[in-house]
Design an enzyme around this catalytic site. Structure first.
Site, PDB file in Angstrom:
ATOM      1  N   ARG A  90       0.936  -1.156  -0.189  1.00 62.49           N
ATOM      2  CA  ARG A  90       0.135  -0.093  -0.038  1.00 62.49           C
ATOM      3  C   ARG A  90       0.772   1.421   0.027  1.00 62.49           C
ATOM      4  NH1 ARG A  90      -5.154   1.895   3.698  1.00 62.49           N
ATOM      5  NH2 ARG A  90      -3.857   1.412   5.247  1.00 62.49           N
ATOM      6  N   ASP A  91       2.330   1.504   0.230  1.00 58.65           N
ATOM      7  CA  ASP A  91       2.671   2.549   0.100  1.00 58.65           C
ATOM      8  C   ASP A  91       4.213   2.446  -0.844  1.00 58.65           C
ATOM      9  OD1 ASP A  91       2.964   5.042   0.593  1.00 58.65           O
ATOM     10  OD2 ASP A  91       4.125   4.816   2.633  1.00 58.65           O
TER      11      ASP A  91
END
Length: 319
Positions: free
Chosen positions: A124-125
């Site tokens: 997610r990042d």
């Protein structure tokens, strides 16, 4: 550490009684240090963590001697961001082979999270600042603060508040808040495009039409004849054209708006390994004693009439 009993009042009083001179005496005793280190070491066999006192820690670490300090935050060679963007004058830019190596390593790290970790993890990042490099430019994924456990069983997604870095988030995730493995694939496609172009996903210092990497690159990505326009000028043409085209195609596949069209990370890793099997080597480096002997690219006579001029054909020779 499964227990923090060392912060109990009695332990605090005990720690306060330890004078630096006494600690120095104990730390010079090899047997005492070894005993303390064995006591602090977790009991892997029993599956339980040891509880230990502050005094044990002091003795085991040599009174928290800096010589025993492993590290904190960051990494011993910086992030991909520090090596790819705004390279200071005099510092060589990342060459083609290194960029491909980093792409392969990141894809394999992401593949581990998606396919090996149980339960699977959605990173997610994904962004250049979170890709840490060692001295050999081997990448490591860092900062799992936004990571989420992926969907399991019959679930197709994880519903969550939209979080991430501007420009890297998949459009379907931004609109719906439905987080899937394919959200990571989109973010990886952005990272791959940054590696190809040497441009940030968003750069306010550029002219307005070029500030958004995705907007600027779109016309070139729609025409294979213009793929070369995406290559980072810092590469100075030092890359195998066919491998560049393949890397651009992989990025395009990852950046599809519809998540079901994007490939899974295992297939992305296979494609990137194929690109890595076609390293670029200049003619100068081929003749250099320092050249490692990995697969090479050399010029061969053109097949056009006359054989001498015209286009250049690239061939690969096993070492």
């Amino acid at each position: 550490m499964g227990c923090f009993g060392c912060f109990a009042p009695a332990a605090r009083r005990g720690a306060g009684d330890l004078k630096p001179s006494k600690l120095a005496h104990h730390c010079t005793d090899d047997d005492s240090v070894a005993d303390a280190q064995r006591k602090v070491a977790p009991d892997v066999g029993s599956g339980c963590a040891h509880s230990f006192t502050f005094k044990d820690l002091l003795v085991a670490t040599g009174y928290f001697n800096e010589a025993n300090f492993i590290g904190e935050g960051g990494f011993a060679f910086g992030s991909l961001e520090s090596h790819l963007f705004d390279v200071p004058h005099g510092k060589p830019p990342l060459d083609w082979n290194t960029r491909v190596k980093i792409a392969v390593g990141v894809a394999e790290g992401l593949s581990y999270l998606h396919n090996v970790a149980d339960p699977p993890i959605i990173y997610r990042d994904m962004k250049a600042a979170n890709i840490l490099l060692d001295e050999d430019f081997s990448p490591k994924l860092s900062d799992f603060g936004l990571a989420k456990v992926g969907p399991v069983g019959d679930r197709t997604h994880v519903s969550t508040r939209v979080m991430g870095t501007y420009g890297y988030c998949a459009p379907d995730y931004v609109v719906s808040g439905k987080l899937t493995m394919k959200s990571d694939i989109y973010s990886f496609g952005v990272l791959l495009l940054e590696l190809i172009t040497g441009r940030r996903i968003y750069d306010a210092s550029r002219p307005k039409p070029e500030q958004s990497l995705l907007t600027w690159s779109r016309p070139f990505m729609h025409d294979k004849r213009k793929f070369h326009r995406l290559a980072d000028p810092a590469l100075r043409g030092s890359y195998p054209p066919s491998a560049l085209n393949q890397l651009v195609v992989i990025s395009i596949m990852c950046l599809q708006d519809q998540p079901h069209v994007r490939p899974i990370i295992a297939d992305v890793a296979i494609g990137l390994n194929h690109v890595a099997s076609q390293p670029y080597a200049s003619l100068a480096s081929m003749g250099s004693p320092a050249y490692s002997g990995s697969p090479q690219y050399s010029r061969t006579p053109s097949r056009r009439r006359g054989g001498g001029g015209g286009s250049r054909r690239v061939s690969q020779h096993a070492s």
